[in-house]
Design a protein around this motif. Structure first.
Motif, PDB file in Angstrom:
ATOM      1  N   LEU A  68       9.263  55.109 -38.649  1.00  0.00           N
ATOM      2  CA  LEU A  68       9.308  54.093 -37.594  1.00  0.00           C
ATOM      3  C   LEU A  68      10.707  53.496 -37.477  1.00  0.00           C
ATOM      4  O   LEU A  68      11.168  53.204 -36.375  1.00  0.00           O
ATOM      5  N   ALA A  69      11.388  53.334 -38.602  1.00  0.00           N
ATOM      6  CA  ALA A  69      12.752  52.801 -38.576  1.00  0.00           C
ATOM      7  C   ALA A  69      13.696  53.738 -37.845  1.00  0.00           C
ATOM      8  O   ALA A  69      14.644  53.296 -37.195  1.00  0.00           O
ATOM      9  N   ARG A  70      13.464  55.035 -37.943  1.00  0.00           N
ATOM     10  CA  ARG A  70      14.312  55.999 -37.217  1.00  0.00           C
ATOM     11  C   ARG A  70      13.948  56.040 -35.735  1.00  0.00           C
ATOM     12  O   ARG A  70      14.790  56.282 -34.888  1.00  0.00           O
ATOM     13  N   LEU A  71      12.662  55.833 -35.443  1.00  0.00           N
ATOM     14  CA  LEU A  71      12.207  55.889 -34.058  1.00  0.00           C
ATOM     15  C   LEU A  71      12.602  54.645 -33.273  1.00  0.00           C
ATOM     16  O   LEU A  71      12.975  54.737 -32.101  1.00  0.00           O
ATOM     17  N   CYS A  72      12.549  53.488 -33.909  1.00  0.00           N
ATOM     18  CA  CYS A  72      12.754  52.213 -33.223  1.00  0.00           C
ATOM     19  C   CYS A  72      14.037  52.155 -32.390  1.00  0.00           C
ATOM     20  O   CYS A  72      13.980  51.858 -31.198  1.00  0.00           O
ATOM     21  N   PRO A  73      15.215  52.430 -32.971  1.00  0.00           N
ATOM     22  CA  PRO A  73      16.423  52.318 -32.136  1.00  0.00           C
ATOM     23  C   PRO A  73      16.470  53.350 -31.009  1.00  0.00           C
ATOM     24  O   PRO A  73      17.123  53.132 -29.990  1.00  0.00           O
ATOM     25  N   GLN A  74      15.737  54.438 -31.161  1.00  0.00           N
ATOM     26  CA  GLN A  74      15.711  55.456 -30.111  1.00  0.00           C
ATOM     27  C   GLN A  74      14.821  55.041 -28.946  1.00  0.00           C
ATOM     28  O   GLN A  74      14.885  55.623 -27.867  1.00  0.00           O
ATOM     29  N   ALA A  75      13.979  54.025 -29.174  1.00  0.00           N
ATOM     30  CA  ALA A  75      13.063  53.567 -28.135  1.00  0.00           C
ATOM     31  C   ALA A  75      13.720  52.601 -27.160  1.00  0.00           C
ATOM     32  O   ALA A  75      13.093  52.200 -26.185  1.00  0.00           O
ATOM     33  N   HIS A 112      11.302  61.337 -22.010  1.00  0.00           N
ATOM     34  CA  HIS A 112      11.224  62.629 -22.678  1.00  0.00           C
ATOM     35  C   HIS A 112       9.835  62.865 -23.262  1.00  0.00           C
ATOM     36  O   HIS A 112       9.304  63.975 -23.172  1.00  0.00           O
ATOM     37  N   ALA A 113       9.247  61.844 -23.842  1.00  0.00           N
ATOM     38  CA  ALA A 113       7.902  61.999 -24.411  1.00  0.00           C
ATOM     39  C   ALA A 113       6.916  62.417 -23.325  1.00  0.00           C
ATOM     40  O   ALA A 113       6.092  63.317 -23.540  1.00  0.00           O
ATOM     41  N   THR A 119      12.030  61.652 -36.075  1.00  0.00           N
ATOM     42  CA  THR A 119      11.738  60.542 -36.984  1.00  0.00           C
ATOM     43  C   THR A 119      12.000  60.903 -38.437  1.00  0.00           C
ATOM     44  O   THR A 119      11.677  60.131 -39.334  1.00  0.00           O
ATOM     45  N   THR A 120      12.579  62.060 -38.672  1.00  0.00           N
ATOM     46  CA  THR A 120      12.919  62.434 -40.045  1.00  0.00           C
ATOM     47  C   THR A 120      14.420  62.352 -40.207  1.00  0.00           C
ATOM     48  O   THR A 120      15.169  62.498 -39.255  1.00  0.00           O
ATOM     49  N   CYS A 144      13.514  44.097 -30.894  1.00  0.00           N
ATOM     50  CA  CYS A 144      12.920  45.361 -31.339  1.00  0.00           C
ATOM     51  C   CYS A 144      12.488  46.130 -30.093  1.00  0.00           C
ATOM     52  O   CYS A 144      11.807  45.579 -29.232  1.00  0.00           O
ATOM     53  N   ALA A 145      12.884  47.375 -30.008  1.00  0.00           N
ATOM     54  CA  ALA A 145      12.581  48.166 -28.811  1.00  0.00           C
ATOM     55  C   ALA A 145      11.099  48.520 -28.705  1.00  0.00           C
ATOM     56  O   ALA A 145      10.600  48.760 -27.617  1.00  0.00           O
TER      57      ALA A 145
END
Length: 132
Positions: free
Chosen positions: A10-17, A25-26, A71-72, A118-119
Protein backbone atom coordinates in the motif's frame (compact mmCIF):
# COMPACT_ATOMS: atom_id res chain seq x y z
CA UNK A 1 10.44 -9.49 12.96
CA UNK A 2 7.77 -9.99 10.31
CA UNK A 3 7.23 -7.33 7.70
CA UNK A 4 3.63 -6.35 6.99
CA UNK A 5 3.62 -7.06 3.27
CA UNK A 6 0.20 -5.49 2.69
CA UNK A 7 1.30 -2.24 4.38
CA UNK A 8 4.47 -2.21 2.26
CA UNK A 9 2.50 -2.72 -0.95
CA UNK A 10 0.00 0.00 0.00
CA UNK A 11 2.90 2.36 0.72
CA UNK A 12 4.20 1.81 -2.82
CA UNK A 13 0.74 2.20 -4.33
CA UNK A 14 -0.29 5.34 -2.44
CA UNK A 15 1.99 7.91 -4.13
CA UNK A 16 1.12 6.41 -7.52
CA UNK A 17 -2.57 7.09 -6.86
CA UNK A 18 -2.07 10.85 -7.01
CA UNK A 19 -3.90 12.29 -9.98
CA UNK A 20 -5.95 10.23 -12.39
CA UNK A 21 -3.28 8.21 -14.20
CA UNK A 22 -3.37 5.10 -11.99
CA UNK A 23 -7.17 4.91 -12.08
CA UNK A 24 -7.22 5.46 -15.86
CA UNK A 25 -4.69 2.70 -16.42
CA UNK A 26 -6.47 0.36 -14.01
CA UNK A 27 -9.72 0.83 -15.93
CA UNK A 28 -7.95 0.32 -19.27
CA UNK A 29 -6.33 -2.88 -17.94
CA UNK A 30 -9.62 -4.27 -16.60
CA UNK A 31 -8.73 -3.63 -12.95
CA UNK A 32 -10.78 -0.51 -12.25
CA UNK A 33 -13.09 -2.37 -9.85
CA UNK A 34 -10.07 -3.87 -8.08
CA UNK A 35 -8.59 -0.40 -7.49
CA UNK A 36 -11.99 0.87 -6.32
CA UNK A 37 -12.22 -1.99 -3.78
CA UNK A 38 -8.68 -1.30 -2.58
CA UNK A 39 -9.40 2.39 -2.15
CA UNK A 40 -12.64 1.69 -0.27
CA UNK A 41 -10.91 -0.87 1.98
CA UNK A 42 -8.09 1.54 2.87
CA UNK A 43 -10.54 4.36 3.61
CA UNK A 44 -12.64 2.07 5.84
CA UNK A 45 -9.66 0.47 7.57
CA UNK A 46 -10.59 -3.01 6.37
CA UNK A 47 -7.96 -5.72 6.35
CA UNK A 48 -7.86 -9.38 5.54
CA UNK A 49 -7.16 -11.74 2.69
CA UNK A 50 -9.35 -9.76 0.28
CA UNK A 51 -7.03 -6.76 0.51
CA UNK A 52 -3.95 -8.86 -0.23
CA UNK A 53 -5.78 -10.61 -3.07
CA UNK A 54 -6.81 -7.29 -4.63
CA UNK A 55 -3.23 -5.97 -4.41
CA UNK A 56 -2.05 -9.14 -6.17
CA UNK A 57 -4.79 -8.80 -8.82
CA UNK A 58 -3.82 -5.17 -9.46
CA UNK A 59 -0.16 -6.16 -9.82
CA UNK A 60 -1.12 -8.94 -12.23
CA UNK A 61 -3.30 -6.66 -14.37
CA UNK A 62 -0.51 -4.11 -14.73
CA UNK A 63 2.12 -6.83 -15.33
CA UNK A 64 0.06 -8.18 -18.25
CA UNK A 65 0.55 -4.76 -19.83
CA UNK A 66 4.29 -4.55 -19.21
CA UNK A 67 4.25 -2.66 -15.92
CA UNK A 68 5.99 -4.91 -13.43
CA UNK A 69 6.32 -4.25 -9.73
CA UNK A 70 3.45 -1.80 -9.27
CA UNK A 71 3.26 -2.56 -5.54
CA UNK A 72 6.42 -4.61 -5.12
CA UNK A 73 9.81 -3.07 -4.56
CA UNK A 74 13.41 -3.90 -5.07
CA UNK A 75 14.83 -6.24 -2.48
CA UNK A 76 18.15 -5.69 -0.85
CA UNK A 77 20.13 -6.15 2.31
CA UNK A 78 21.20 -3.27 4.48
CA UNK A 79 23.65 -3.88 7.29
CA UNK A 80 22.47 -2.90 10.78
CA UNK A 81 23.74 0.43 12.03
CA UNK A 82 26.19 0.39 14.91
CA UNK A 83 26.25 2.55 18.00
CA UNK A 84 24.06 2.85 21.03
CA UNK A 85 22.18 6.05 20.29
CA UNK A 86 19.08 5.96 18.15
CA UNK A 87 18.30 9.13 16.24
CA UNK A 88 14.68 10.25 16.01
CA UNK A 89 13.15 11.52 12.78
CA UNK A 90 9.73 13.08 12.34
CA UNK A 91 7.77 12.03 9.29
CA UNK A 92 4.36 12.38 7.73
CA UNK A 93 2.64 8.97 7.84
CA UNK A 94 -0.50 7.29 6.55
CA UNK A 95 -3.69 8.54 8.26
CA UNK A 96 -5.87 5.53 7.37
CA UNK A 97 -7.41 3.37 10.11
CA UNK A 98 -5.45 0.47 8.57
CA UNK A 99 -2.30 2.45 7.72
CA UNK A 100 0.17 1.59 5.04
CA UNK A 101 3.87 2.02 5.71
CA UNK A 102 4.33 5.12 3.53
CA UNK A 103 6.29 7.89 5.21
CA UNK A 104 7.32 11.29 3.87
CA UNK A 105 10.10 13.31 5.53
CA UNK A 106 8.74 16.20 7.58
CA UNK A 107 10.61 19.47 7.06
CA UNK A 108 11.67 21.70 9.95
CA UNK A 109 9.01 24.27 10.72
CA UNK A 110 6.07 22.31 9.30
CA UNK A 111 3.24 22.37 11.77
CA UNK A 112 1.00 19.47 12.82
CA UNK A 113 -2.00 19.07 10.54
CA UNK A 114 -0.10 20.48 7.56
CA UNK A 115 0.93 17.16 6.06
CA UNK A 116 0.39 16.43 2.38
CA UNK A 117 -2.84 14.62 1.46
CA UNK A 118 -3.04 10.86 1.09
CA UNK A 119 -3.99 10.04 -2.49
CA UNK A 120 -6.10 7.03 -1.46
CA UNK A 121 -8.07 8.48 1.47
CA UNK A 122 -7.93 12.22 0.82
CA UNK A 123 -6.96 12.73 4.47
CA UNK A 124 -3.84 14.65 5.44
CA UNK A 125 -0.84 12.56 6.43
CA UNK A 126 -0.21 12.62 10.19
CA UNK A 127 2.98 13.39 12.08
CA UNK A 128 4.90 10.44 13.56
CA UNK A 129 8.24 10.18 15.37
CA UNK A 130 10.42 7.26 14.33
CA UNK A 131 13.28 6.01 16.50
CA UNK A 132 15.98 4.62 14.22
Amino acid sequence: MAVDEVAEKLARLCPQAEGDSLAEHARAYGAGEVLDRLTAAVRAGRDGPGLAADLHALDEAFARHGIDGLTTGARGYETPRGGREHPVVTVWACPAPRPCSRMVPRQDGERDGAGPPCALTGLRLVSRRIHL
